[in-house]
Design an enzyme around this catalytic site. Structure first.
Site, PDB file in Angstrom:
ATOM      1  N   TYR A   3     -15.544  16.760 -16.885  1.00 43.96           N
ATOM      2  CA  TYR A   3     -16.047  15.395 -16.838  1.00 43.96           C
ATOM      3  C   TYR A   3     -17.137  15.294 -15.760  1.00 43.96           C
ATOM      4  O   TYR A   3     -16.943  15.742 -14.629  1.00 43.96           O
ATOM      5  CB  TYR A   3     -14.891  14.441 -16.549  1.00 43.96           C
ATOM      6  CG  TYR A   3     -15.350  13.038 -16.251  1.00 43.96           C
ATOM      7  CD1 TYR A   3     -16.166  12.353 -17.152  1.00 43.96           C
ATOM      8  CD2 TYR A   3     -14.988  12.396 -15.081  1.00 43.96           C
ATOM      9  CE1 TYR A   3     -16.613  11.076 -16.881  1.00 43.96           C
ATOM     10  CE2 TYR A   3     -15.423  11.110 -14.805  1.00 43.96           C
ATOM     11  CZ  TYR A   3     -16.237  10.457 -15.710  1.00 43.96           C
ATOM     12  OH  TYR A   3     -16.672   9.198 -15.431  1.00 43.96           O
ATOM     13  N   ARG A  36       0.855  -1.207   0.000  1.00 43.72           N
ATOM     14  CA  ARG A  36       0.000   0.000   0.000  1.00 43.72           C
ATOM     15  C   ARG A  36       0.882   1.245   0.000  1.00 43.72           C
ATOM     16  O   ARG A  36       0.578   2.249  -0.607  1.00 43.72           O
ATOM     17  CB  ARG A  36      -0.976  -0.004   1.175  1.00 43.72           C
ATOM     18  CG  ARG A  36      -1.795   1.286   1.255  1.00 43.72           C
ATOM     19  CD  ARG A  36      -3.094   1.200   2.072  1.00 43.72           C
ATOM     20  NE  ARG A  36      -3.087   0.267   3.162  1.00 43.72           N
ATOM     21  CZ  ARG A  36      -2.442   0.456   4.322  1.00 43.72           C
ATOM     22  NH1 ARG A  36      -1.751   1.560   4.536  1.00 43.72           N
ATOM     23  NH2 ARG A  36      -2.485  -0.465   5.258  1.00 43.72           N
ATOM     24  N   ASP A  41      -6.498  18.821 -14.665  1.00 43.70           N
ATOM     25  CA  ASP A  41      -6.774  17.489 -15.195  1.00 43.70           C
ATOM     26  C   ASP A  41      -6.291  17.476 -16.646  1.00 43.70           C
ATOM     27  O   ASP A  41      -6.868  18.135 -17.512  1.00 43.70           O
ATOM     28  CB  ASP A  41      -8.282  17.198 -15.098  1.00 43.70           C
ATOM     29  CG  ASP A  41      -8.642  15.798 -15.572  1.00 43.70           C
ATOM     30  OD1 ASP A  41      -7.898  15.240 -16.412  1.00 43.70           O
ATOM     31  OD2 ASP A  41      -9.672  15.266 -15.128  1.00 43.70           O
ATOM     32  N   LYS A  87      -7.215   6.538 -19.887  1.00 43.67           N
ATOM     33  CA  LYS A  87      -7.442   7.090 -21.213  1.00 43.67           C
ATOM     34  C   LYS A  87      -6.170   7.007 -22.063  1.00 43.67           C
ATOM     35  O   LYS A  87      -5.692   5.925 -22.318  1.00 43.67           O
ATOM     36  CB  LYS A  87      -7.990   8.506 -21.062  1.00 43.67           C
ATOM     37  CG  LYS A  87      -9.154   8.603 -20.052  1.00 43.67           C
ATOM     38  CD  LYS A  87     -10.350   7.839 -20.526  1.00 43.67           C
ATOM     39  CE  LYS A  87     -11.530   7.652 -19.602  1.00 43.67           C
ATOM     40  NZ  LYS A  87     -11.627   8.135 -18.282  1.00 43.67           N
TER      41      LYS A  87
END
Ligand code: PLP
Length: 382
Positions: free
Chosen positions: A105, A52, A177, A202
């Site tokens: 988005y 983690r 972004d 993407k």
């Protein structure tokens, strides 16, 4: 542009990806391990303790992404939205205020308005191209300006350098972004942004086979805060997902050039088509911010939206009639996709000021043969 001595395409293939010292494996292995043997209490062999906190496959991806964005450190997440959520929680506390775009988005807007507002965050949607409106929205509690450019799905362009100046003057952080452009076409950190966020699902992954996200920064304190929040809350990219994303990123430059070639041709064809009311593509000279896009981007990307003259029914028909363009959400893969934002990716914005037009069709132009793609769209519009 890069402060690293190597060019973009070289970094994409080599940064973080030295052949492994033990075996010489040219490709970083998938370290499918959750924990690491300690030689004595607290004596770590390679700095790894528990996955983690860090995992070698994830580290390889993170080093590569940091180099590609001209950052110093990256953190790879389970999804783009996990990355966005971590940024906000790392830099804000309940009671703080964030300026968000009025076009972005739908999932990002949903995260801010339906999850983070419940946590105690105040948000104001602002058209980020209007710097006076941004200035007017600033409050003493504003910590962050959240920007997306080009925007999803209207392909709006925001002046990153101008917004970064405004943010710096006001002691507010700017997060961009960069999913639609990818670091090959645009590097927000070099334009003054403090934080870059990606849905690596993407263009960075590029093959529609993995969901992931990333945050990249230059400032060491900010990097530490983001890393701490990721470690403490746990939304990490798993080793296989990190490996798949890294496999994709190696070809980012060549893929992006072909996405741009194909999208430029398609934009020109659609712009002349009688069944199309308007084409939204920053590469068209008629786009509102074409000059700005030319200034801050290397090229204009593979995303394009258009409004269909026949209204919503005709737009839905186009989405259902293409054969090469697959009707599906998401974007940025090698294969072309088509969707109806108002009913699909941006349905959560219905009834809000962020609602998108019902006659809008969004396409993610893939890297297939451009003549085949054009024929497919012309057939669907006929
Ligand atoms: N940002 C943009 C611009 C997006 O298009 C998306 C997803 O479509 C996201 C963020 C969210 O990323 P993810 O789906 O990987 O959580």
């Amino acid at each position: 542009m890069n402060h690293h001595p190597a060019g973009f395409e070289t970094l994409a293939i080599h940064a973080g990806q030295e052949p492994e010292s033990g075996t010489g494996a040219v490709v970083p292995p998938i370290y499918q391990a959750s924990t690491y043997k300690q030689d004595g209490v607290g004596q770590l062999r390679g700095g790894y303790e528990y996955s983690r906190a860090a995992n070698p496959t994830r580290t390889a991806l993170e080093e590569c992404l940091a180099a590609l964005e001209s950052g110093t450190r990256a953190s790879a997440f389970a999804s783009g939205l996990a990355a966005a959520d971590c940024v906000v929680r790392a830099v804000c506390v309940p009671g703080d205020h964030v300026i968000i775009p009025d076009d972005a988005y739908g999932g990002t807007l949903r995260l801010f308005t339906r999850v983070l507002e419940r946590w105690g965050l105040a948000t104001t949607p602002v058209p980020l191209g209007d710097l006076d409106a941004v200035r007017a929205a600033l409050r003493p509690t504003t910590r962050l300006i959240w920007c997306e450019t080009p925007t999803n799905p209207l392909l709006g362009i925001t002046d990153i350098a101008a917004l970064a100046n405004l943010a710096a003057e006001s002691s507010v952080l700017l997060s961009v972004d960069n999913t639609f452009a990818s670091p090959y076409l645009q590097q927000p950190l070099t334009l003054g942004a403090n934080i870059v966020v990606h849905s690596t699902t993407k263009y960075i992954g590029g093959h529609s086979d993995v969901v992931g996200g990333a945050v990249i920064v230059q400032d060491a304190d900010l990097a530490e805060r983001i890393h701490f929040h990721q470690f403490a809350a746990g939304a990490i990219a798993g080793p296989f997902d990190a490996w798949l994303t890294l496999r994709g990123v190696r070809t980012l430059g060549v893929r992006m050039d072909r996405h741009c070639d194909n999208a430029e041709r398609i934009a020109a064809v659609l712009a002349e088509h009688p069944a199309v009311r308007e084409v939204l593509y920053p590469g068209l000279p008629g786009h509102d911010n074409h000059d700005l896009a030319r200034k801050q981007m290397r090229r204009f990307g593979g995303m394009l939206s258009f409004r269909v003259a026949g209204g919503e029914r005709a737009a839905l028909e186009v989405c259902e009639k293409t054969r090469l363009f697959t009707l599906a959400e998401s974007l940025g893969g090698v294969e072309s996709l088509i969707e109806h934002p108002a009913r699909m990716t941006h349905a959560s914005a219905a009834g809000t000021p962020m609602e998108v037009p019902a006659d809008l069709v969004r396409i993610s132009v893939g890297i297939e043969n451009a003549d085949d793609l054009i024929a497919d769209l012309l057939g669907a519009l006929a």
